[in-house]
Design a protein around this motif. Sequence first.
Motif, PDB file in Angstrom:
ATOM      1  N   THR A  84      -9.528  -5.423  -5.601  1.00  0.00           N
ATOM      2  CA  THR A  84      -9.866  -5.726  -4.248  1.00  0.00           C
ATOM      3  C   THR A  84     -10.444  -7.142  -4.257  1.00  0.00           C
ATOM      4  O   THR A  84     -10.653  -7.705  -5.265  1.00  0.00           O
ATOM      5  CB  THR A  84     -10.933  -4.684  -3.710  1.00  0.00           C
ATOM      6  N   GLU A 113      -0.351   6.523  -3.834  1.00  0.00           N
ATOM      7  CA  GLU A 113      -1.711   6.746  -4.137  1.00  0.00           C
ATOM      8  C   GLU A 113      -1.707   7.771  -4.981  1.00  0.00           C
ATOM      9  O   GLU A 113      -1.297   9.185  -4.636  1.00  0.00           O
ATOM     10  CB  GLU A 113      -2.463   6.941  -2.924  1.00  0.00           C
ATOM     11  N   ASN A 135       0.998  -1.103   0.014  1.00  0.00           N
ATOM     12  CA  ASN A 135      -0.019   0.081  -0.136  1.00  0.00           C
ATOM     13  C   ASN A 135       0.830   1.118   0.083  1.00  0.00           C
ATOM     14  O   ASN A 135       2.182   1.115   0.374  1.00  0.00           O
ATOM     15  CB  ASN A 135      -1.142   0.011   1.182  1.00  0.00           C
ATOM     16  N   ARG A 182      -1.879   3.060  -6.583  1.00  0.00           N
ATOM     17  CA  ARG A 182      -3.133   2.732  -6.349  1.00  0.00           C
ATOM     18  C   ARG A 182      -4.190   3.921  -6.033  1.00  0.00           C
ATOM     19  O   ARG A 182      -3.663   5.160  -6.327  1.00  0.00           O
ATOM     20  CB  ARG A 182      -3.004   2.654  -4.498  1.00  0.00           C
ATOM     21  N   ALA A 192       5.295   2.358  -4.010  1.00  0.00           N
ATOM     22  CA  ALA A 192       3.723   2.427  -4.094  1.00  0.00           C
ATOM     23  C   ALA A 192       3.250   3.579  -3.608  1.00  0.00           C
ATOM     24  O   ALA A 192       3.931   4.499  -2.908  1.00  0.00           O
ATOM     25  CB  ALA A 192       3.324   1.290  -3.320  1.00  0.00           C
ATOM     26  N   ARG A 246      -8.297  -1.434  -8.193  1.00  0.00           N
ATOM     27  CA  ARG A 246      -7.868  -0.547  -7.011  1.00  0.00           C
ATOM     28  C   ARG A 246      -6.683  -0.090  -7.365  1.00  0.00           C
ATOM     29  O   ARG A 246      -6.197   0.629  -6.503  1.00  0.00           O
ATOM     30  CB  ARG A 246      -8.053  -1.155  -5.637  1.00  0.00           C
ATOM     31  N   GLY A 247      -6.113  -0.305  -8.438  1.00  0.00           N
ATOM     32  CA  GLY A 247      -4.705   0.074  -8.644  1.00  0.00           C
ATOM     33  C   GLY A 247      -4.176  -0.712  -9.851  1.00  0.00           C
ATOM     34  O   GLY A 247      -4.752  -1.519 -10.582  1.00  0.00           O
TER      35      GLY A 247
END
Length: 251
Positions: free
Chosen positions: A156, A208, A59, A173, A206, A162-163
């Motif tokens: 998910t 977001e 994440n 992500r 990673a 989700r990415g």
Amino acid sequence: MTVRTPFLAAAFLLAGGSAFAQLPPPPPGAPAAAGPVAAAAAPEAGTVVTGRVQRFLLNPGGEADGLLLADGTQVAFPPHLSADAMQLLQPGDTVQVGGWRAPGVPVLRMRSLEAKGRSLVDTPPAPGMAPPRPLRDPGALDALSAQGRIERLLYTDRGDVRGVLLADQTIVRFPPHVGAMYRDQLKPGAELHARGWGTRGAQGTALEATGLGPTADTVAEVLRGPRPGAGPGAGPGVGPGPRPAPRGPAS
């Protein structure tokens, strides 16, 4: 560049209206609000899969919340198992994973995992137990960007996108509703440029995404990041005023 705010994880709010400039608009009827978007379907319980670990799925905080197996199976588990999983496993290890398989996507929600004669079990917390502490302060994320070819979509355990995993192994992500709105653009083989907030470490990078586009020149905001210099209690980066614009790797 590091921005600290304890509410960063909650600060990625939908900016609305300008996502993926110079790309076709979302298809009519696409979801516009956050939340699960996949149609509910019964999972396949009692599944056991044996495979070789290709890499950890991270994440934006750098915690492992899944594994990618060599056959493409994405094993999902909660991030509070990150430290134990990273201590037990390395890429190349053979694992046997028990859990339930998400319908229609290559995702297995882990209930237990065995490797090297040891086991890891996802045990629900006891009532009243405090939530596990994250591996990293949620506010201590770096402004990052990534560019490359989409190698595979990440899902998910409900089947929502989700990415993505880029060809250079960077994980990008975004919330499932963004994946649903731009499912026609987010496909393996497509070029993607992403800006956002995340971590870079020994297990990979990673982030977001707060901005997405096919190139750096066409990136448009899809989520709003934290306000620069915001301190504890400042809350998410909403409303007028300057917002961060990540443009390169953290120093």
